[in-house]
Design a protein around this motif. Structure first.
Motif, PDB file in Angstrom:
ATOM      1  N   GLU A 214     -45.956  45.553  77.062  1.00  0.00           N
ATOM      2  CA  GLU A 214     -46.844  45.182  77.940  1.00  0.00           C
ATOM      3  C   GLU A 214     -46.779  45.011  78.855  1.00  0.00           C
ATOM      4  O   GLU A 214     -47.235  44.951  80.310  1.00  0.00           O
ATOM      5  N   TRP A 215     -47.049  43.156  78.522  1.00  0.00           N
ATOM      6  CA  TRP A 215     -46.382  42.026  79.583  1.00  0.00           C
ATOM      7  C   TRP A 215     -45.480  42.618  81.042  1.00  0.00           C
ATOM      8  O   TRP A 215     -45.599  42.646  81.928  1.00  0.00           O
ATOM      9  N   LEU A 216     -44.180  43.184  80.583  1.00  0.00           N
ATOM     10  CA  LEU A 216     -43.656  43.769  81.213  1.00  0.00           C
ATOM     11  C   LEU A 216     -44.581  44.879  81.974  1.00  0.00           C
ATOM     12  O   LEU A 216     -44.421  44.502  83.234  1.00  0.00           O
ATOM     13  N   GLN A 217     -45.130  45.748  81.981  1.00  0.00           N
ATOM     14  CA  GLN A 217     -45.840  46.903  82.554  1.00  0.00           C
ATOM     15  C   GLN A 217     -46.786  46.908  83.199  1.00  0.00           C
ATOM     16  O   GLN A 217     -46.829  47.273  83.963  1.00  0.00           O
ATOM     17  N   ALA A 218     -46.826  45.611  82.803  1.00  0.00           N
ATOM     18  CA  ALA A 218     -47.777  45.025  83.965  1.00  0.00           C
ATOM     19  C   ALA A 218     -47.560  44.084  84.993  1.00  0.00           C
ATOM     20  O   ALA A 218     -48.131  44.135  86.095  1.00  0.00           O
ATOM     21  N   THR A 219     -46.473  43.618  84.496  1.00  0.00           N
ATOM     22  CA  THR A 219     -46.085  42.795  85.991  1.00  0.00           C
ATOM     23  C   THR A 219     -44.940  44.130  86.588  1.00  0.00           C
ATOM     24  O   THR A 219     -44.389  44.832  86.662  1.00  0.00           O
ATOM     25  N   ALA A 220     -45.917  44.095  87.978  1.00  0.00           N
ATOM     26  CA  ALA A 220     -44.693  45.830  88.477  1.00  0.00           C
ATOM     27  C   ALA A 220     -45.040  44.799  90.102  1.00  0.00           C
ATOM     28  O   ALA A 220     -45.734  43.348  90.539  1.00  0.00           O
ATOM     29  N   LEU A 221     -44.232  45.362  90.749  1.00  0.00           N
ATOM     30  CA  LEU A 221     -43.975  45.011  92.399  1.00  0.00           C
ATOM     31  C   LEU A 221     -44.041  46.351  93.094  1.00  0.00           C
ATOM     32  O   LEU A 221     -43.726  47.241  92.741  1.00  0.00           O
ATOM     33  N   THR A 222     -44.776  45.664  93.817  1.00  0.00           N
ATOM     34  CA  THR A 222     -45.517  47.430  95.017  1.00  0.00           C
ATOM     35  C   THR A 222     -44.915  46.855  96.445  1.00  0.00           C
ATOM     36  O   THR A 222     -44.576  45.951  97.419  1.00  0.00           O
ATOM     37  N   VAL A 223     -43.979  48.397  96.274  1.00  0.00           N
ATOM     38  CA  VAL A 223     -42.897  48.159  98.342  1.00  0.00           C
ATOM     39  C   VAL A 223     -43.320  49.395  98.763  1.00  0.00           C
ATOM     40  O   VAL A 223     -43.033  50.253  98.535  1.00  0.00           O
ATOM     41  N   GLY A 224     -44.121  49.352  99.697  1.00  0.00           N
ATOM     42  CA  GLY A 224     -44.887  50.353 100.758  1.00  0.00           C
ATOM     43  C   GLY A 224     -46.138  50.774  99.209  1.00  0.00           C
ATOM     44  O   GLY A 224     -46.393  50.331  98.871  1.00  0.00           O
ATOM     45  N   ALA A 225     -45.157  52.353  99.249  1.00  0.00           N
ATOM     46  CA  ALA A 225     -45.611  53.448  98.395  1.00  0.00           C
ATOM     47  C   ALA A 225     -45.913  52.846  96.904  1.00  0.00           C
ATOM     48  O   ALA A 225     -45.951  53.930  96.614  1.00  0.00           O
ATOM     49  N   VAL A 226     -43.904  52.481  96.255  1.00  0.00           N
ATOM     50  CA  VAL A 226     -43.607  52.751  95.415  1.00  0.00           C
ATOM     51  C   VAL A 226     -44.304  51.124  94.739  1.00  0.00           C
ATOM     52  O   VAL A 226     -44.120  50.017  95.335  1.00  0.00           O
ATOM     53  N   GLU A 227     -44.510  51.245  93.382  1.00  0.00           N
ATOM     54  CA  GLU A 227     -45.014  50.426  92.066  1.00  0.00           C
ATOM     55  C   GLU A 227     -43.683  50.468  91.296  1.00  0.00           C
ATOM     56  O   GLU A 227     -43.217  51.721  90.489  1.00  0.00           O
ATOM     57  N   ILE A 228     -42.781  49.429  91.544  1.00  0.00           N
ATOM     58  CA  ILE A 228     -41.754  48.991  90.251  1.00  0.00           C
ATOM     59  C   ILE A 228     -42.608  48.247  89.411  1.00  0.00           C
ATOM     60  O   ILE A 228     -42.523  47.125  89.877  1.00  0.00           O
ATOM     61  N   SER A 229     -42.097  48.271  88.373  1.00  0.00           N
ATOM     62  CA  SER A 229     -42.523  47.440  87.322  1.00  0.00           C
ATOM     63  C   SER A 229     -41.304  46.834  86.555  1.00  0.00           C
ATOM     64  O   SER A 229     -40.226  47.411  86.972  1.00  0.00           O
ATOM     65  N   ALA A 230     -42.125  45.653  85.782  1.00  0.00           N
ATOM     66  CA  ALA A 230     -40.624  45.215  85.596  1.00  0.00           C
ATOM     67  C   ALA A 230     -40.021  45.850  84.015  1.00  0.00           C
ATOM     68  O   ALA A 230     -38.662  46.256  83.836  1.00  0.00           O
ATOM     69  N   TRP A 231     -40.863  46.807  83.511  1.00  0.00           N
ATOM     70  CA  TRP A 231     -40.725  47.413  82.379  1.00  0.00           C
ATOM     71  C   TRP A 231     -39.216  48.567  82.197  1.00  0.00           C
ATOM     72  O   TRP A 231     -38.850  48.996  82.493  1.00  0.00           O
ATOM     73  N   SER A 232     -39.549  49.225  83.931  1.00  0.00           N
ATOM     74  CA  SER A 232     -39.083  50.272  84.456  1.00  0.00           C
ATOM     75  C   SER A 232     -37.375  50.207  85.071  1.00  0.00           C
ATOM     76  O   SER A 232     -36.799  50.223  84.987  1.00  0.00           O
ATOM     77  N   ILE A 233     -37.518  48.493  85.647  1.00  0.00           N
ATOM     78  CA  ILE A 233     -36.484  48.011  85.926  1.00  0.00           C
ATOM     79  C   ILE A 233     -35.400  47.467  84.558  1.00  0.00           C
ATOM     80  O   ILE A 233     -34.185  47.914  84.934  1.00  0.00           O
ATOM     81  N   VAL A 234     -36.503  47.004  83.446  1.00  0.00           N
ATOM     82  CA  VAL A 234     -35.164  46.743  82.416  1.00  0.00           C
ATOM     83  C   VAL A 234     -34.440  48.027  81.960  1.00  0.00           C
ATOM     84  O   VAL A 234     -33.325  48.453  81.365  1.00  0.00           O
ATOM     85  N   LYS A 235     -35.455  48.838  81.884  1.00  0.00           N
ATOM     86  CA  LYS A 235     -34.977  50.195  81.106  1.00  0.00           C
ATOM     87  C   LYS A 235     -34.151  51.170  82.300  1.00  0.00           C
ATOM     88  O   LYS A 235     -32.590  51.465  81.640  1.00  0.00           O
ATOM     89  N   ALA A 236     -34.545  50.703  83.876  1.00  0.00           N
ATOM     90  CA  ALA A 236     -32.806  51.328  84.169  1.00  0.00           C
ATOM     91  C   ALA A 236     -31.923  50.457  84.076  1.00  0.00           C
ATOM     92  O   ALA A 236     -30.627  51.520  84.542  1.00  0.00           O
ATOM     93  N   LEU A 237     -31.634  49.031  83.471  1.00  0.00           N
ATOM     94  CA  LEU A 237     -30.879  48.618  83.516  1.00  0.00           C
ATOM     95  C   LEU A 237     -29.950  48.786  82.218  1.00  0.00           C
ATOM     96  O   LEU A 237     -28.580  49.021  81.998  1.00  0.00           O
ATOM     97  N   ILE A 238     -30.821  49.250  81.540  1.00  0.00           N
ATOM     98  CA  ILE A 238     -30.475  49.289  79.992  1.00  0.00           C
ATOM     99  C   ILE A 238     -29.374  50.769  80.269  1.00  0.00           C
ATOM    100  O   ILE A 238     -28.548  51.281  79.781  1.00  0.00           O
ATOM    101  N   LEU A 239     -30.258  52.212  80.552  1.00  0.00           N
ATOM    102  CA  LEU A 239     -29.443  53.325  81.134  1.00  0.00           C
ATOM    103  C   LEU A 239     -28.404  53.069  81.953  1.00  0.00           C
ATOM    104  O   LEU A 239     -27.431  53.976  81.571  1.00  0.00           O
ATOM    105  N   ALA A 240     -27.835  51.819  82.877  1.00  0.00           N
ATOM    106  CA  ALA A 240     -27.020  51.940  84.020  1.00  0.00           C
ATOM    107  C   ALA A 240     -25.743  51.512  82.678  1.00  0.00           C
ATOM    108  O   ALA A 240     -25.344  51.400  82.518  1.00  0.00           O
ATOM    109  N   ALA A 241     -26.176  50.630  82.469  1.00  0.00           N
ATOM    110  CA  ALA A 241     -25.661  49.602  81.568  1.00  0.00           C
ATOM    111  C   ALA A 241     -25.253  50.992  79.842  1.00  0.00           C
ATOM    112  O   ALA A 241     -23.439  51.119  80.031  1.00  0.00           O
TER     113      ALA A 241
END
Length: 502
Positions: A214-241
């Protein structure tokens, strides 16, 4: 069972005036000027006096911090009193300690049992590796067995066992993670999997996994109209690995299959493997970026800047990358070839041991590996001694005196070459007469070898030594340069005076 005491912050209290709440943190008046001290106060220039409002602000902040610390300490004491300082916690901790002592005393016997089981019969590489891994973690294995028996006994009497369940879960996760990691071929990815899985298992065991997510989902970075949460980054890293590991596994399987294809050249096989790995890694990165929720069309804006950066900063890297694929595509250089290439330090002679996207590793006759960039092989003169066929011909010039028996000298040269083990019998060595030199008759000995990777200068030296021995045995003279000086006309030569002190 909550294992972490909650942190409660005391409510912020503000003084009131006339029943209305006053915000004493406002440092400026309605006109925008900072508040000053009362009339008659002497204030140095450039400094401000602390009035009653400022003192109230500091006192309120100190009270808020103290109240927060007191609330956290109170919650910690309450958690300790409710979870540890109880009879249920006491007998669970005692059971954990007793099972640890029993496991410590018996795990060595269990380890010897597994090692003996693996030495009795050949079960295969994977099974033997599994037995060695379990033997190396014999203490946690025996401990979790005793804890499971203890849990079963306590549950049959209806006794609460939260601490036993927690320790058993952590030990079981440790055993499973170490057992699964042995099936990962790469040591690096095995360590990454072990640490990642252990962190997730530990958070889940203490009940903090959902909180962290929940904390990772609440922590997000907004770049323009795209909002990237820390949880999305973690999922992307796991999927990439996972995808990169799968790409390497697929590439390794294809490489082993191609290695059994005897008709395919090593250069073509290496080229196909590199192209396959590049495509699979590209797909893995694209899928991982898409999983984060980033629109790939957004990268079109930065394509120009990326192109300029690649052209300036990575020019050498791109040149070597393209050169490596060119060398493999035209098969001008293959692993195992014996090459000689002109470098900045002079000609480099040796056997190609490894070809990468940046360099070619050449094992020289000195026993050192020279890493030659691919662009040098493309731009500089290159001699491949074993490009189309391995056998190569060597030419050795030999000079004999004008008074020597030329047919005998030629025969001796051929016999000397034939006595060297590395010289091929077919084609047979030959000795030719090349011309009349200033002080010798020029002969040339030609012979073939089929192992240029073992060196060419050493075999030439062996042949010359045999020729020298045969020439000495049969009195064939090897001349050296001579100069005849002719004096025209009478020249008076002064004889030295024997009585002269010089």
């Amino acid at each position: 069972m909550a294992l972490v005491p909650p942190i409660r912050s005391a409510p912020t209290r503000h003084p009131t005036q006339g029943g209305k709440q006053v915000d004493y943190r406002a440092r400026r008046s309605e006109t925008g000027e900072p508040r000053r001290a009362g009339a008659g106060a002497v204030t140095p220039r450039g400094a401000w006096d602390m009035d009653e409002t400022d003192q109230t602000i500091i006192e309120q902040e100190v009270e808020d911090v103290a109240a927060a610390i007191a609330a956290w300490l109170q919650g910690a004491f309450q958690w300790l009193d409710a979870n540890l300082l109880t009879f249920a916690s006491a007998y669970q901790l005692a059971a954990i300690a007793i099972t640890l002592v029993l496991a410590w005393g018996l795990h060595r016997r269990f380890k010897r049992l597994l090692e003996g089981l693996g030495a009795e019969k050949p079960y295969g590489l994977r099974i033997e590796r599994l037995l060695r891994t379990i033997a190396s973690i014999s203490l946690p294995v025996v401990w979790v067995i005793f804890l499971s028996l203890t849990r079963t006994g306590f549950e049959s009497f209806g006794m609460p066992i939260p601490f036993l369940r927690l320790v058993s879960s952590l030990l079981f996760a440790f055993i499973v993670i170490n057992t699964v990691s042995i099936f990962i071929p790469s040591a690096y990815w095995s360590r990454v999997f072990s640490w990642s899985a252990w962190v997730v298992a530990a958070l889940n065991a203490v009940g903090l996994l959902d909180v962290v997510i929940e904390w990772l989902q609440a922590t997000a970075l907004t770049v323009g109209a795209v909002e990237i949460s820390a949880w999305s980054i973690v999922k992307a890293l796991i999927l990439a690995a996972i995808l990169i590991w799968a790409a390497n596994a697929i590439t390794g399987t294809v490489e082993r299959r191609l290695a059994r294809a005897g008709k395919m050249s090593s250069a073509l096989r290496l080229l196909l493997i590199r192209l396959l790995r590049l495509v699979l890694l590209f797909i893995a990165v694209i899928v991982a970026i898409s999983a984060v929720g980033i629109d790939l069309t957004a990268f079109a804006i930065f394509s120009g800047a990326i192109g300029v950066g690649v052209g300036l900063a990575l020019r050498r890297t791109i040149e070597n990358l393209i050169a490596s694929y060119s060398l493999l595509a035209d098969e001008s250089v293959r692993p195992g070839d014996v090459i000689e290439v002109e470098t900045l330090s002079g000609p480099t002679y040796g056997q190609v041991r490894k070809m990468t996207t940046r360099y070619v590793a050449v094992m020289t006759r000195d026993g050192t590996e020279t890493l030659i960039p691919n662009e040098i092989l493309m731009a500089n003169p290159l001699t491949n001694w074993s490009h189309t066929s391995k056998p190569i011909r060597r030419r050795v010039p030999v000079g004999v005196a004008y008074s020597a028996d030329i047919p005998l000298a030629r025969q001796l040269c051929v016999e000397a070459a034939a006595e060297v083990p590395r010289v091929l019998k077919d084609p047979a060595p030959r000795c030719l007469m090349r011309g009349f030199g200033d002080s010798a008759i020029d002969l040339e000995l030609r012979f073939w070898i089929n192992d240029p990777e073992n060196g060419v200068a050493n075999v030439t030296s062996d042949v010359l030594l045999r020729i020298w021995d045969k020439f000495q045995t049969h009195a064939v003279e090897v001349p050296f340069p001579r100069r005849d000086v002719t004096l025209s006309g009478a020249v008076a030569l002064a004889r030295p005076d024997p009585d002269s002190p010089e």
